[in-house]
Design a protein around this motif. Structure first.
Motif, PDB file in Angstrom:
ATOM      1  N   LEU A 143      54.015  33.966  28.413  1.00 12.84           N
ATOM      2  CA  LEU A 143      55.004  32.923  28.695  1.00 12.84           C
ATOM      3  C   LEU A 143      54.761  32.282  30.060  1.00 12.84           C
ATOM      4  O   LEU A 143      54.191  32.911  30.948  1.00 12.84           O
ATOM      5  N   PRO A 144      55.230  31.067  30.256  1.00 15.30           N
ATOM      6  CA  PRO A 144      55.156  30.459  31.589  1.00 15.30           C
ATOM      7  C   PRO A 144      56.084  31.195  32.552  1.00 15.30           C
ATOM      8  O   PRO A 144      56.981  31.924  32.126  1.00 15.30           O
ATOM      9  N   GLY A 145      55.857  31.004  33.826  1.00  9.72           N
ATOM     10  CA  GLY A 145      56.687  31.636  34.845  1.00  9.72           C
ATOM     11  C   GLY A 145      55.855  32.034  36.046  1.00  9.72           C
ATOM     12  O   GLY A 145      54.772  31.507  36.285  1.00  9.72           O
ATOM     13  N   TYR A 146      56.363  33.003  36.794  1.00  4.39           N
ATOM     14  CA  TYR A 146      55.716  33.471  38.019  1.00  4.39           C
ATOM     15  C   TYR A 146      54.945  34.742  37.687  1.00  4.39           C
ATOM     16  O   TYR A 146      55.534  35.751  37.283  1.00  4.39           O
ATOM     17  N   TRP A 147      53.613  34.711  37.809  1.00  4.86           N
ATOM     18  CA  TRP A 147      52.738  35.807  37.409  1.00  4.86           C
ATOM     19  C   TRP A 147      52.056  36.453  38.603  1.00  4.86           C
ATOM     20  O   TRP A 147      51.656  35.775  39.544  1.00  4.86           O
ATOM     21  N   GLU A 148      51.903  37.762  38.530  1.00  2.38           N
ATOM     22  CA  GLU A 148      51.103  38.529  39.491  1.00  2.38           C
ATOM     23  C   GLU A 148      49.974  39.172  38.709  1.00  2.38           C
ATOM     24  O   GLU A 148      50.206  39.744  37.645  1.00  2.38           O
ATOM     25  N   TYR A 149      48.755  39.056  39.221  1.00  2.00           N
ATOM     26  CA  TYR A 149      47.629  39.683  38.544  1.00  2.00           C
ATOM     27  C   TYR A 149      46.718  40.336  39.570  1.00  2.00           C
ATOM     28  O   TYR A 149      46.525  39.842  40.670  1.00  2.00           O
ATOM     29  N   THR A 150      46.183  41.485  39.177  1.00  3.84           N
ATOM     30  CA  THR A 150      45.282  42.239  40.038  1.00  3.84           C
ATOM     31  C   THR A 150      43.961  42.435  39.317  1.00  3.84           C
ATOM     32  O   THR A 150      43.941  42.944  38.196  1.00  3.84           O
ATOM     33  N   THR A 151      42.891  42.020  39.949  1.00  8.56           N
ATOM     34  CA  THR A 151      41.558  42.251  39.413  1.00  8.56           C
ATOM     35  C   THR A 151      40.903  43.381  40.182  1.00  8.56           C
ATOM     36  O   THR A 151      41.176  43.585  41.365  1.00  8.56           O
ATOM     37  N   SER A 152      40.052  44.123  39.504  1.00  2.00           N
ATOM     38  CA  SER A 152      39.362  45.238  40.133  1.00  2.00           C
ATOM     39  C   SER A 152      37.933  45.313  39.590  1.00  2.00           C
ATOM     40  O   SER A 152      37.728  45.270  38.374  1.00  2.00           O
ATOM     41  N   ALA A 153      36.968  45.401  40.496  1.00  2.00           N
ATOM     42  CA  ALA A 153      35.560  45.584  40.130  1.00  2.00           C
ATOM     43  C   ALA A 153      34.908  46.423  41.209  1.00  2.00           C
ATOM     44  O   ALA A 153      35.006  46.108  42.389  1.00  2.00           O
ATOM     45  N   LEU A 154      34.279  47.506  40.812  1.00  5.76           N
ATOM     46  CA  LEU A 154      33.606  48.427  41.737  1.00  5.76           C
ATOM     47  C   LEU A 154      34.500  48.864  42.895  1.00  5.76           C
ATOM     48  O   LEU A 154      34.076  48.914  44.032  1.00  5.76           O
ATOM     49  N   GLY A 155      35.750  49.129  42.609  1.00  5.06           N
ATOM     50  CA  GLY A 155      36.674  49.604  43.621  1.00  5.06           C
ATOM     51  C   GLY A 155      37.259  48.522  44.508  1.00  5.06           C
ATOM     52  O   GLY A 155      38.044  48.810  45.395  1.00  5.06           O
ATOM     53  N   ILE A 156      36.871  47.278  44.311  1.00  7.88           N
ATOM     54  CA  ILE A 156      37.417  46.171  45.098  1.00  7.88           C
ATOM     55  C   ILE A 156      38.548  45.554  44.295  1.00  7.88           C
ATOM     56  O   ILE A 156      38.355  45.111  43.166  1.00  7.88           O
ATOM     57  N   ARG A 157      39.748  45.553  44.888  1.00 10.61           N
ATOM     58  CA  ARG A 157      40.930  45.034  44.204  1.00 10.61           C
ATOM     59  C   ARG A 157      41.420  43.782  44.909  1.00 10.61           C
ATOM     60  O   ARG A 157      41.356  43.677  46.126  1.00 10.61           O
ATOM     61  N   ASP A 158      41.924  42.837  44.110  1.00  9.18           N
ATOM     62  CA  ASP A 158      42.460  41.596  44.645  1.00  9.18           C
ATOM     63  C   ASP A 158      43.707  41.250  43.847  1.00  9.18           C
ATOM     64  O   ASP A 158      43.654  41.220  42.619  1.00  9.18           O
ATOM     65  N   THR A 159      44.811  41.006  44.527  1.00 11.81           N
ATOM     66  CA  THR A 159      46.062  40.660  43.860  1.00 11.81           C
ATOM     67  C   THR A 159      46.490  39.263  44.281  1.00 11.81           C
ATOM     68  O   THR A 159      46.463  38.933  45.464  1.00 11.81           O
TER      69      THR A 159
END
Length: 158
Positions: free
Chosen positions: A44-60
């Motif tokens: 659905l539309p709205g305010y989203w938070e997403y976290t990506t992770s690759a080789l121990g590096i995380r970005d939110t």
């Protein structure tokens, strides 16, 4: 230079590319459909938070997605940095699988594979990115959740 040093240098140069492509690619993995997102059970539309992770590096990150942008947000956007296509797109019953290619403005290419469950207010995809043909896929994941139906003042829009 030893083979190990060469691999380390390759990963040090390629990881930022893979991370960016993977983050973008994963955002593009929930499908578009002939029906509205609400009717088909897709996000659905709205305010989203997403976290990506690759080789121990995380970005939110957080983004506000308007109703008019939801299809573009979840079906294959292209941004200033990456343009991705997903020739393999299998979606249904809350499960999705995608395989595609992301290219940046310098024509660097990263192959992306993703799969996992999705719901109207969350999704989690596991998969990976292949930096060069013949190399193994680097394990990666994305976890996303809809924080709210409305966006706060000053939110970054998609």
């Amino acid at each position: 230079m030893t083979n190990r040093q060469g691999r380390t240098r390759f990963l040090a140069r390629a990881l930022p590319i893979a991370g960016g492509a993977l983050a973008l690619g994963m955002l593009m993995t929930v499908p578009s459909s002939a029906t509205s997102p609400q009717a088909s059970g897709t996000p659905l539309p709205g305010y989203w938070e997403y976290t990506t992770s690759a080789l121990g590096i995380r970005d939110t990150e957080t983004k506000c997605v308007r109703p008019s942008e939801i299809t573009r947000f979840f079906s294959g956007l292209s941004t200033r940095r990456w343009s991705c296509t997903y020739p393999v797109r299998e979606v249904g019953n809350g499960q999705a699988r995608f395989e595609g290619i992301c290219r940046d403005h310098k024509d660097r290419t990263v192959r992306v594979r993703l799969n996992g469950p999705y719901e109207p207010e969350s999704f989690r995809f596991n998969g990976g990115a292949q930096l060069a043909r013949g190399t193994p896929y680097i394990p990666a994941s994305i976890t996303a959740r809809r924080i709210s139906a409305t966006c706060p003042a000053g939110a970054e829009y998609f």
